[in-house]
Motif scaffolding. Structure first.
Motif, PDB file in Angstrom:
ATOM      1  N   VAL A  79     -17.358  28.418   3.139  1.00  7.58           N
ATOM      2  CA  VAL A  79     -18.104  28.522   2.080  1.00  7.58           C
ATOM      3  C   VAL A  79     -17.319  29.548   0.868  1.00  7.58           C
ATOM      4  O   VAL A  79     -17.118  29.642  -0.155  1.00  7.58           O
ATOM      5  N   ALA A  80     -16.976  30.520   1.228  1.00  3.84           N
ATOM      6  CA  ALA A  80     -17.307  32.013   1.069  1.00  3.84           C
ATOM      7  C   ALA A  80     -15.442  31.707   0.607  1.00  3.84           C
ATOM      8  O   ALA A  80     -14.959  31.853  -0.749  1.00  3.84           O
ATOM      9  N   GLU A  87     -13.050  27.342  -6.257  1.00  2.93           N
ATOM     10  CA  GLU A  87     -13.264  25.883  -5.676  1.00  2.93           C
ATOM     11  C   GLU A  87     -15.007  25.685  -5.805  1.00  2.93           C
ATOM     12  O   GLU A  87     -15.640  26.745  -5.067  1.00  2.93           O
ATOM     13  N   ASP A  88     -15.541  24.160  -5.831  1.00  5.88           N
ATOM     14  CA  ASP A  88     -16.813  23.843  -5.597  1.00  5.88           C
ATOM     15  C   ASP A  88     -16.985  23.451  -4.856  1.00  5.88           C
ATOM     16  O   ASP A  88     -16.929  22.716  -3.868  1.00  5.88           O
ATOM     17  N   PRO A  89     -17.721  24.509  -3.297  1.00  7.36           N
ATOM     18  CA  PRO A  89     -18.661  24.121  -2.206  1.00  7.36           C
ATOM     19  C   PRO A  89     -19.253  23.075  -2.247  1.00  7.36           C
ATOM     20  O   PRO A  89     -19.232  22.451  -1.174  1.00  7.36           O
ATOM     21  N   GLY A  90     -19.578  22.640  -3.092  1.00  7.49           N
ATOM     22  CA  GLY A  90     -20.424  21.538  -3.384  1.00  7.49           C
ATOM     23  C   GLY A  90     -22.003  21.559  -2.556  1.00  7.49           C
ATOM     24  O   GLY A  90     -22.435  23.312  -2.391  1.00  7.49           O
ATOM     25  N   ARG A  91     -22.038  20.451  -1.698  1.00  2.97           N
ATOM     26  CA  ARG A  91     -23.035  19.802  -0.343  1.00  2.97           C
ATOM     27  C   ARG A  91     -23.448  21.085   0.341  1.00  2.97           C
ATOM     28  O   ARG A  91     -23.743  21.777   1.438  1.00  2.97           O
ATOM     29  N   ALA A  92     -21.793  21.297   0.802  1.00  2.00           N
ATOM     30  CA  ALA A  92     -21.303  22.804   1.561  1.00  2.00           C
ATOM     31  C   ALA A  92     -22.395  23.507   1.741  1.00  2.00           C
ATOM     32  O   ALA A  92     -22.643  24.120   3.170  1.00  2.00           O
ATOM     33  N   ALA A  94     -25.438  24.809   0.020  1.00  5.33           N
ATOM     34  CA  ALA A  94     -26.666  24.107   0.503  1.00  5.33           C
ATOM     35  C   ALA A  94     -26.539  24.253   1.847  1.00  5.33           C
ATOM     36  O   ALA A  94     -28.057  24.668   1.960  1.00  5.33           O
ATOM     37  N   GLU A  95     -25.771  23.491   2.853  1.00  6.59           N
ATOM     38  CA  GLU A  95     -26.057  23.115   3.978  1.00  6.59           C
ATOM     39  C   GLU A  95     -25.858  24.205   4.490  1.00  6.59           C
ATOM     40  O   GLU A  95     -27.134  24.250   5.242  1.00  6.59           O
ATOM     41  N   THR A  96     -25.317  24.829   4.434  1.00  4.34           N
ATOM     42  CA  THR A  96     -24.718  26.022   5.249  1.00  4.34           C
ATOM     43  C   THR A  96     -26.024  27.392   5.064  1.00  4.34           C
ATOM     44  O   THR A  96     -26.001  27.253   5.851  1.00  4.34           O
ATOM     45  N   VAL A  97     -26.432  26.875   3.952  1.00  2.00           N
ATOM     46  CA  VAL A  97     -27.308  28.013   3.494  1.00  2.00           C
ATOM     47  C   VAL A  97     -28.485  27.543   4.449  1.00  2.00           C
ATOM     48  O   VAL A  97     -29.775  28.302   4.953  1.00  2.00           O
ATOM     49  N   GLU A  98     -28.988  25.686   4.459  1.00  2.00           N
ATOM     50  CA  GLU A  98     -29.899  25.688   5.550  1.00  2.00           C
ATOM     51  C   GLU A  98     -30.061  25.853   6.457  1.00  2.00           C
ATOM     52  O   GLU A  98     -30.943  26.323   6.912  1.00  2.00           O
ATOM     53  N   GLN A  99     -28.343  25.904   7.350  1.00  2.00           N
ATOM     54  CA  GLN A  99     -28.017  25.586   8.736  1.00  2.00           C
ATOM     55  C   GLN A  99     -28.707  27.490   8.595  1.00  2.00           C
ATOM     56  O   GLN A  99     -29.192  27.271  10.129  1.00  2.00           O
ATOM     57  N   LEU A 100     -27.974  27.936   7.973  1.00  4.21           N
ATOM     58  CA  LEU A 100     -28.244  29.704   8.378  1.00  4.21           C
ATOM     59  C   LEU A 100     -30.189  30.126   8.167  1.00  4.21           C
ATOM     60  O   LEU A 100     -30.837  30.912   9.090  1.00  4.21           O
ATOM     61  N   ALA A 101     -30.532  29.001   7.252  1.00  3.33           N
ATOM     62  CA  ALA A 101     -32.312  30.245   7.239  1.00  3.33           C
ATOM     63  C   ALA A 101     -32.563  29.056   8.595  1.00  3.33           C
ATOM     64  O   ALA A 101     -33.968  29.767   8.895  1.00  3.33           O
TER      65      ALA A 101
END
Length: 129
Positions: A79-80, A87-92, A94-101
């Motif tokens: 994502v970084a 580029e706009d990572p879009g949903r990726a 949000a999903e990665t942050v949710e997975q990390l949390a």
């Protein structure tokens, strides 16, 4: 699973126990499926270091947590890279942050559970020497 590093044991230490202490140690060994010598080393290490001495299955659980965190870190790096390219990572993202949390919460819970379980494996005190 990766192999755990074992240290060579070259020193011998004899210990005298009361009948009650011996029975308690034997009962703990039977209840947990852990050899008496391993329980004695564990108790000594925890007393000397003040930390927790995890059993092999607990060490593997910690290794699995680390593996899961590495995988999430890979997703975060992807994502970084997208962000750095403009580029706009879009949903990726949000999903990665949710997975990390979620992984952090699960990892913290698992670690606390492992430490509590390790500290709960005690031999009841049967008098003072």
């Amino acid at each position: 699973m990766p192999a755990l590093r074992r240290q060579k044991r070259s020193e011998t230490f004899r210990l005298r126990l009361t009948d009650a202490e011996h029975e308690a140690l034997q009962a703990l060994s039977e209840r947990t499926g852990i050899r008496r010598s391993r329980l004695a080393r564990k108790a000594l290490r925890e007393l000397v270091t003040g930390g927790v001495d995890l059993l092999e299955r607990e060490q593997y659980a910690v290794l699995e947590l680390a593996r899961q965190m590495r995988l999430i870190g890979i997703n975060l790096n992807q994502v970084a890279r997208q962000l750095n390219r403009g580029e706009d990572p879009g949903r990726a993202l949000a999903e990665t942050v949710e997975q990390l949390a979620a992984a952090y919460s699960e990892g913290e819970f698992t670690w606390r559970r492992l430490v509590a379980a390790a500290r709960a494996r005690t031999v009841p005190e049967h008098g003072r020497d």
